[in-house]
Design a protein around this motif. Structure first.
Motif, PDB file in Angstrom:
ATOM      1  N   UNK A  21       0.831  -1.210   0.000  1.00 31.01           N
ATOM      2  CA  UNK A  21       0.000   0.000   0.000  1.00 31.01           C
ATOM      3  C   UNK A  21       0.864   1.258   0.000  1.00 31.01           C
ATOM      4  N   UNK A  22       1.948   1.247   0.757  1.00 24.58           N
ATOM      5  CA  UNK A  22       2.875   2.397   0.770  1.00 24.58           C
ATOM      6  C   UNK A  22       3.419   2.622  -0.632  1.00 24.58           C
ATOM      7  N   UNK A  23       3.878   1.551  -1.275  1.00 19.22           N
ATOM      8  CA  UNK A  23       4.438   1.673  -2.622  1.00 19.22           C
ATOM      9  C   UNK A  23       3.391   2.213  -3.597  1.00 19.22           C
ATOM     10  N   UNK A  24       2.146   1.727  -3.473  1.00 18.17           N
ATOM     11  CA  UNK A  24       1.086   2.147  -4.388  1.00 18.17           C
ATOM     12  C   UNK A  24       0.678   3.606  -4.176  1.00 18.17           C
ATOM     13  N   UNK A  25       0.565   4.022  -2.918  1.00 17.05           N
ATOM     14  CA  UNK A  25       0.064   5.364  -2.630  1.00 17.05           C
ATOM     15  C   UNK A  25       1.169   6.413  -2.535  1.00 17.05           C
ATOM     16  N   UNK A  26       2.314   6.057  -1.937  1.00 14.72           N
ATOM     17  CA  UNK A  26       3.338   7.062  -1.646  1.00 14.72           C
ATOM     18  C   UNK A  26       4.679   6.813  -2.334  1.00 14.72           C
ATOM     19  N   UNK A  27       4.985   5.582  -2.622  1.00 11.62           N
ATOM     20  CA  UNK A  27       6.321   5.234  -3.093  1.00 11.62           C
ATOM     21  C   UNK A  27       6.726   5.854  -4.409  1.00 11.62           C
ATOM     22  N   UNK A  28       5.786   6.147  -5.261  1.00  7.80           N
ATOM     23  CA  UNK A  28       6.097   6.689  -6.581  1.00  7.80           C
ATOM     24  C   UNK A  28       6.319   8.195  -6.568  1.00  7.80           C
ATOM     25  N   UNK A  29       5.894   8.877  -5.521  1.00  5.62           N
ATOM     26  CA  UNK A  29       5.978  10.338  -5.449  1.00  5.62           C
ATOM     27  C   UNK A  29       7.207  10.726  -4.635  1.00  5.62           C
ATOM     28  N   UNK A  30       8.266  11.103  -5.307  1.00  8.12           N
ATOM     29  CA  UNK A  30       9.535  11.383  -4.625  1.00  8.12           C
ATOM     30  C   UNK A  30       9.988  12.845  -4.729  1.00  8.12           C
ATOM     31  N   UNK A  31       9.199  13.679  -5.382  1.00  4.96           N
ATOM     32  CA  UNK A  31       9.638  15.058  -5.615  1.00  4.96           C
ATOM     33  C   UNK A  31       8.781  16.048  -4.835  1.00  4.96           C
ATOM     34  N   UNK A  32       9.478  17.034  -4.267  1.00 10.25           N
ATOM     35  CA  UNK A  32       8.750  18.081  -3.560  1.00 10.25           C
ATOM     36  C   UNK A  32       8.196  19.078  -4.568  1.00 10.25           C
ATOM     37  N   UNK A  33       7.082  19.681  -4.199  1.00 11.31           N
ATOM     38  CA  UNK A  33       6.439  20.660  -5.074  1.00 11.31           C
ATOM     39  C   UNK A  33       6.894  22.056  -4.681  1.00 11.31           C
ATOM     40  N   UNK A  34       7.346  22.836  -5.672  1.00 11.23           N
ATOM     41  CA  UNK A  34       7.752  24.220  -5.449  1.00 11.23           C
ATOM     42  C   UNK A  34       6.613  25.094  -5.957  1.00 11.23           C
ATOM     43  N   UNK A  35       6.082  25.928  -5.059  1.00 12.81           N
ATOM     44  CA  UNK A  35       4.950  26.781  -5.386  1.00 12.81           C
ATOM     45  C   UNK A  35       5.434  28.125  -5.941  1.00 12.81           C
ATOM     46  N   UNK A  37       5.156  31.062  -4.886  1.00 13.01           N
ATOM     47  CA  UNK A  37       5.748  31.967  -3.899  1.00 13.01           C
ATOM     48  C   UNK A  37       7.100  31.472  -3.381  1.00 13.01           C
ATOM     49  N   UNK A  38       7.581  30.344  -3.907  1.00 13.70           N
ATOM     50  CA  UNK A  38       8.871  29.804  -3.506  1.00 13.70           C
ATOM     51  C   UNK A  38       8.804  28.794  -2.377  1.00 13.70           C
ATOM     52  N   UNK A  39       7.626  28.628  -1.784  1.00 16.53           N
ATOM     53  CA  UNK A  39       7.501  27.649  -0.703  1.00 16.53           C
ATOM     54  C   UNK A  39       7.527  26.228  -1.286  1.00 16.53           C
ATOM     55  N   UNK A  40       7.917  25.303  -0.444  1.00 16.10           N
ATOM     56  CA  UNK A  40       8.063  23.916  -0.874  1.00 16.10           C
ATOM     57  C   UNK A  40       7.162  23.039  -0.011  1.00 16.10           C
ATOM     58  N   UNK A  41       6.504  22.056  -0.637  1.00 14.06           N
ATOM     59  CA  UNK A  41       5.692  21.101   0.103  1.00 14.06           C
ATOM     60  C   UNK A  41       5.879  19.720  -0.497  1.00 14.06           C
ATOM     61  N   UNK A  42       5.423  18.749   0.227  1.00 10.91           N
ATOM     62  CA  UNK A  42       5.463  17.388  -0.305  1.00 10.91           C
ATOM     63  C   UNK A  42       6.593  16.580   0.282  1.00 10.91           C
ATOM     64  N   UNK A  43       6.840  15.448  -0.262  1.00  9.43           N
ATOM     65  CA  UNK A  43       6.442  15.019  -1.585  1.00  9.43           C
ATOM     66  C   UNK A  43       5.010  14.496  -1.672  1.00  9.43           C
ATOM     67  N   UNK A  44       4.358  14.224  -0.541  1.00  8.06           N
ATOM     68  CA  UNK A  44       3.036  13.603  -0.595  1.00  8.06           C
ATOM     69  C   UNK A  44       1.936  14.640  -0.478  1.00  8.06           C
ATOM     70  N   UNK A  45       0.853  14.355  -1.194  1.00  9.33           N
ATOM     71  CA  UNK A  45      -0.355  15.166  -1.080  1.00  9.33           C
ATOM     72  C   UNK A  45      -1.254  14.512  -0.032  1.00  9.33           C
ATOM     73  N   UNK A  46      -2.171  15.287   0.512  1.00  7.43           N
ATOM     74  CA  UNK A  46      -3.071  14.766   1.546  1.00  7.43           C
ATOM     75  C   UNK A  46      -3.881  13.581   1.036  1.00  7.43           C
ATOM     76  N   UNK A  47      -4.341  13.621  -0.209  1.00 11.74           N
ATOM     77  CA  UNK A  47      -5.161  12.538  -0.754  1.00 11.74           C
ATOM     78  C   UNK A  47      -4.401  11.217  -0.788  1.00 11.74           C
ATOM     79  N   UNK A  48      -3.081  11.281  -0.963  1.00 15.46           N
ATOM     80  CA  UNK A  48      -2.290  10.057  -0.987  1.00 15.46           C
ATOM     81  C   UNK A  48      -2.249   9.412   0.397  1.00 15.46           C
ATOM     82  N   UNK A  49      -2.059  10.218   1.411  1.00 13.84           N
ATOM     83  CA  UNK A  49      -1.996   9.703   2.777  1.00 13.84           C
ATOM     84  C   UNK A  49      -3.366   9.182   3.204  1.00 13.84           C
ATOM     85  N   UNK A  50      -4.429   9.912   2.859  1.00 14.85           N
ATOM     86  CA  UNK A  50      -5.783   9.445   3.163  1.00 14.85           C
ATOM     87  C   UNK A  50      -6.054   8.120   2.457  1.00 14.85           C
TER      88      UNK A  50
END
Length: 129
Positions: A21-35, A37-50
């Motif tokens: 389940x980790x590999x399916x939901x989170x394992x493929x997303x390895x990059x942080x998102x740069x917004x 305004x320069x802020x950084x988030x991730x690599x996971x989105x809330x929907x992936x963790x849910x």
């Protein structure tokens, strides 16, 4: 196959299910998102963790409803901890160990709570019975 071997199958499943389940939901997303305004988030989105949590509710509730709460708690905790530790192990700072430990504590407490609720509901007499 012996009875003892058959008893081991659900336990192995409860360890492997969180890893898959980790590999399916989170394992493929390895990059942080740069917004913008320069802020950084991730690599996971809330929907992936849910999605991961909802996916793992199924085997945990299944095991708890069949009197395998200990296997559900320990298997899920071990599987998630191993998956997180492996996924995050490329962090040169070593802080991935702290993250994996926090995943272990969260998994332990949440699966204990889910198993307690399922066991309590399972122990109640059914209406009309």
């Amino acid at each position: 196959m012996s009875r003892k071997s058959l008893d081991l199958v659900p336990t192995v499943f409860l360890v492997l299910a969180p890893v898959v389940a980790w590999a399916a939901w989170l394992g493929w997303d390895q990059h942080q998102d740069v917004h913008a305004d320069g802020s950084v988030s991730g690599p996971y989105e809330a929907w992936q963790v849910v999605g991961l949590v909802l996916t793992l509710l199924v085997p945990v509730c299944w095991a708890a409803s069949r009197g395998r709460a200990t296997a559900a708690v320990l298997g899920t905790t071990a599987g998630l901890t191993v998956a997180a530790g492996y996924d995050w192990s490329d962090d040169a700072s070593g802080l991935y160990l702290v993250g994996a430990a926090l995943v272990a504590v969260a998994a332990l407490l949440s699966t204990l709570a889910v198993c307690a609720v399922v066991s309590a509901v399972r122990g109640r007499p059914r209406p009309g019975a």
